[in-house]
Design an enzyme around this catalytic site. Structure first.
Site, PDB file in Angstrom:
ATOM      1  CD  GLU A 108      14.888 103.030  19.769  1.00 33.66           C
ATOM      2  OE1 GLU A 108      13.670 102.314  19.708  1.00 33.66           O
ATOM      3  OE2 GLU A 108      15.363 103.443  18.823  1.00 33.66           O
TER       4      GLU A 108
ATOM      5  CD  GLU B  31      18.408 101.915  16.636  1.00 29.18           C
ATOM      6  OE1 GLU B  31      17.603 102.226  16.335  1.00 29.18           O
ATOM      7  OE2 GLU B  31      18.312 100.931  17.776  1.00 29.18           O
TER       8      GLU B  31
END
Length: 501
Positions: free
Chosen positions: A176, A294
């Site tokens: 991320e 995710e």
């Protein structure tokens, strides 16, 4: 009398999407909250093995059908020095983890986690720190894990009790990195260059590894699309996958929440189109696959949960973070997301339900006590054990389902899988609406399509999450040319069949 709503699904052995990679039924273990400590790992627990890992949790992981596990983060990895987690446990330092504002004793590290995964048939998927570290540290980690011998780093692993390489195949190039919350957050251009250099160095250590570049943290990130375009261009020569992260909020409008599967499919389509446009622009035959490493739903009961969010707590070891109870509605939506993943099996090759234990997870534990299944456990396990072989394109017509934010989406979603080698087939179907829908399955193109059983779960099920299971569908009618399933309101259904083309 109001006519019953109708939907129609055509299945055909030639309507092929692609091979189902078993790794789409993966999960994720991060050093966050109680996922590791008193989650998968608790020395002294009555079920703990000699290495300190809980046997009751391992049994549930096996029942869940997990294939691959991503580790050690997540946001955690961007401040993590992997060397803190190797060597004699008594010599390891306790660190302050800035991602989750918690104390990390490093009792569990690479040399504990990887053997646990291998013992239990789980393929590890490692993430490297590209937030506060870089290509050198990433390459050294691959060397520690994968090089057979001949260097000081490989010798260090052997001295730590692991003479054979850990042989990790798949590696995430950070986590991320588009997120301002991420330690080491940067621009797409800088991340792309950093990831390309790290990937180059890692491949020089082990040319056989796979690499995953960071995509956008969420579909609604302001840099979405442009981030993927830049990162794909800079990493196309080294990265095999673009990552996607997708969470859907159970406290949002109910109809928007029930449309989550359709939203995920649009997200996947957009990312694939962007990556393919880069390949076309560069004249490259390479096509990046998708690592949905995710994904999950936020509990619809989260607003009433006494457990806080990630950083809303005093600094401590293994704090309780987002241990929200899941309800039947969440299980239906999670099943719908699985349908979306299966319908893109040609490009989605890895999926990691986030997280595995305690933190927004299908499994809950109590220190020194029991381990239990959350509501979302059940559709995941059902799909993981039945979706085999190839995904077939679900040619579906269904009534429109109006949502306040996302417009009209189909009221029914469906996915079809078929294993030509065994004849095992499955139809997965969601009814997003508040009225029952009669789903007709036209399977005349198969020589035989014998539905043996059909089971469902509904959002209206008031059983406790631990007691929730799929129950037999009350009305399904198998036939030689077509079969019908009466899908209950707000439900997820699995029909299992034996099919011959």
């Amino acid at each position: 009398m109001t006519a019953r709503q109708q939907a129609h699904l055509t299945v055909h052995p030639l309507f092929d999407i692609g091979e189902i990679d078993p790794r789409i039924f993966g999960s994720f273990v991060e050093h966050m909250g109680r996922c590791v400590y008193s989650g998968v790992f608790e020395p002294g627990h009555p079920t703990a093995d000699a290495a300190g890992f809980r046997g009751d949790v391992t049994d549930l992981v096996r029942e869940l059908g997990v294939s691959v596990v991503r580790y050690p983060g997540g946001n955690f990895v961007s401040g993590y020095d992997w060397r803190d987690g190797v060597g004699p446990v008594g010599d390891r330092p306790t660190r302050l983890d800035l991602a989750w504002r918690s104390l990390e004793p490093n009792t569990v590290g690479i040399d504990e986690f990887l053997p646990w995964a291998r013992r239990n048939g789980l393929e590890p998927m490692m993430a490297v720190n590209l937030g506060t570290a870089g290509p050198k540290e990433a390459a050294e980690l691959v060397e520690y894990c994968n090089l057979a011998g001949g260097t000081a780093t490989a010798a260090e692993r052997a001295a730590n009790g692991h003479p054979a390489p850990h042989a990790v195949r798949t590696w995430c190039l950070g986590n991320e990195m588009d997120g301002p919350w991420q330690i080491g957050h940067t621009t797409a251009a800088e991340y792309g260059r950093r990831a390309a250099e790290a990937g180059k160095a890692m491949r020089l250590v082990d040319p056989g590894i796979e690499l995953v570049a960071c995509g956008s943290s969420f579909r609604h990130m302001p840099t979405f699309g442009a981030w993927e375009d830049t990162v794909a261009e800079l990493t196309l020569d080294v990265a095999d996958y673009m990552s996607m992260h997708a969470y859907y909020d159970g406290t949002a409008d109910r109809r928007d929440y029930l449309a989550s599967g359709q939203r995920l499919e649009r997200f996947i389509t957009d990312v694939v189109a962007t990556c393919d446009a880069v390949s076309a622009r560069l004249g490259s035959p390479r096509r990046m696959m998708i690592s949905l490493d995710e994904w999950n739903v936020w509990s619809s009961a989260a607003a009433s949960s006494p457990v806080g969010e990630g950083q809303d707590h005093e600094i401590s070891h293994a704090p309780r973070i987002t241990e929200d109870p899941y309800q039947a509605l969440d299980a239906v939506v999670l099943g719908d997301l699985i349908i979306g993943i299966l319908n893109h099996a040609d490009r989605v090759k890895i999926g990691c339900l986030s997280l595995l234990v305690n933190v927004s997870a299908p499994i809950l534990t109590e220190p020194g006590g029991g381990a239990s299944r959350q509501a979302i456990f059940h559709p995941f396990a059902a799909a993981a054990h039945t979706a085999r072989g190839r995904a077939l394109s679900a040619r579906l017509t269904a009534p429109a389902f109006a949502t306040p934010t996302h417009g009209d989406v189909p009221q029914v979603a469906a996915a079809v899988t078929h294993d030509p080698a065994t004849g095992q087939a499955a139809v997965f179907a969601t009814n997003r609406g508040s009225e029952p829908v009669e789903l007709t399955i036209d399977h005349n193109a198969f020589g035989a399509f014998d539905i043996k059983s059909a089971h469902t779960l509904t959002a209206a099920d008031l059983r406790s999450p631990g007691d929730l299971t799929l129950v037999p569908l009350e009305q399904f009618h198998p036939g030689a040319r077509s079969s019908t399933l009466l899908l209950p309101p707000e439900s997820w259904t699995l029909a299992e069949a034996v099919a011959r083309a």
